[in-house]
Design an enzyme around this catalytic site. Sequence first.
Site, PDB file in Angstrom:
ATOM      1  N   HIS A   1      -7.660   0.190  -1.963  1.00 56.98           N
ATOM      2  CA  HIS A   1      -6.682  -0.111  -0.920  1.00 56.98           C
ATOM      3  C   HIS A   1      -6.954   0.780   0.281  1.00 56.98           C
ATOM      4  CE1 HIS A   1      -4.626  -2.642  -3.746  1.00 56.98           C
ATOM      5  NE2 HIS A   1      -4.770  -1.671  -4.634  1.00 56.98           N
TER       6      HIS A   1
ATOM      7  N   GLU B   1       1.569  -5.106  -1.131  1.00 52.30           N
ATOM      8  CA  GLU B   1       1.439  -3.656  -1.147  1.00 52.30           C
ATOM      9  C   GLU B   1       0.754  -3.237  -2.440  1.00 52.30           C
ATOM     10  OE1 GLU B   1       4.500  -4.258   1.958  1.00 52.30           O
ATOM     11  OE2 GLU B   1       4.316  -5.021  -0.077  1.00 52.30           O
ATOM     12  N   SER B   2      -0.567  -3.453  -2.493  1.00 55.97           N
ATOM     13  CA  SER B   2      -1.450  -2.947  -3.558  1.00 55.97           C
ATOM     14  C   SER B   2      -1.681  -3.924  -4.707  1.00 55.97           C
ATOM     15  CB  SER B   2      -1.032  -1.556  -4.022  1.00 55.97           C
ATOM     16  OG  SER B   2      -1.072  -0.649  -2.937  1.00 55.97           O
TER      17      SER B   2
ATOM     18  N   CYS C   1       2.249   0.676  -2.389  1.00 51.10           N
ATOM     19  CA  CYS C   1       2.222   1.621  -1.275  1.00 51.10           C
ATOM     20  C   CYS C   1       3.399   1.338  -0.339  1.00 51.10           C
ATOM     21  CB  CYS C   1       0.893   1.523  -0.535  1.00 51.10           C
ATOM     22  SG  CYS C   1       0.531  -0.146   0.078  1.00 51.10           S
TER      23      CYS C   1
ATOM     24  N   SER D   1      -7.265  -4.818   0.837  1.00 49.01           N
ATOM     25  CA  SER D   1      -7.022  -4.576  -0.584  1.00 49.01           C
ATOM     26  C   SER D   1      -7.951  -5.441  -1.413  1.00 49.01           C
ATOM     27  CB  SER D   1      -5.577  -4.902  -0.975  1.00 49.01           C
ATOM     28  OG  SER D   1      -4.670  -3.982  -0.428  1.00 49.01           O
TER      29      SER D   1
END
Length: 358
Positions: A242, A72-73, A87, A229
């Site tokens: 992203h 997540e990022s 995120c 990403s």
Amino acid sequence: MDDFFEGQEKLLEVWFRPPNNEIQQGKHPKLSEAKGLRAIPRDNIQLILEKAKCCILDSYHNEYMDSYVLSESSLFITAYRLIIKTCGTTTLLTALPLIIKYAASVGLKDIDDIFFSRRELMSPDHQQYPHRRFSEEVDFLEQYFEGAAYPLGRLNGDRWYLYTLNNQLHITCPDVTLEIMMTSLDAKVMQQFYKSTATAKQVTTTSGIADIIPGAHIHEFLFDPCGYSCNAVINEFYFTIHITPQERFSYVSFETDYMMEDYTSLITKVLKVFRPGRFSLNLFANKHAPFGHASSAFKLDQLKTAGFRREDQQTCELEHASVLYGHFASLQISGAENTKSKQRFHYLIQQGLDLRSV
């Protein structure tokens, strides 16, 4: 909305004070000059990320920084600065105590400043403590610091939040961060970021991402069934992108601290690659920035030439820096909304309604 994903990120940037309070002439020392946070073992980095509910997918290291693409990022670590951007339903701030603990274990016990920021989330009800409301995030941070919290933007529209200690950093060189947060994205452009026979590296090239800042080392990940990403490193600078491509909640973020005297060309290049219907922009500039105040970092008339109209702009004056926040819409969307507004107005007139009650 069972398939909903919150692409909009939470961003935490922590600057630690170097030993002996030394003042740096450059932004980040090389690894041969100072290890600092880069001396934290990989196992402890993973524990920090586990607390935030994400993990490492790919990494790249140069003499100035360690760059990690996350589930997540992103995460970037230099000698005295840590940036983590997450995120989804990650619990970013819950990792802060571990960040402080492991920084102290390598001799960094004092924090120069922190910056926590995020845009208004699409679906805050999906979030977990302490990210359900900005007030809740501020309360969490106030357990450790005495800072200042700012909301920028419309109360009944697009908003961006910032929490900072508002302190003087130990660097005396220019420091600028630009973030562009895009929504209502072109469906054909977003189709590139669905899993297919193309590799992540091929997507980076064919989409135009590779040309945004020429010469950058880019490492990327293409998610299954969709999502993308990448982190890019240019000596001591970075950029990160992203992408959540699903049409109902499409979102793209671009962030960089790459130094420029005028950011107009970079902003328009990013907009050309992703073709958003709307975007928010925030820009942080310290007092050493080559253009001075954050409001002088780009030319508004050239954004209009590129097909966008500014709907809001606000600035925040910190102790040693300025911050600009703006919200923009494509001229096509603005024109359509104006037409609908006029049509509604004329309809109300024809119906003889009291406009004061509307």
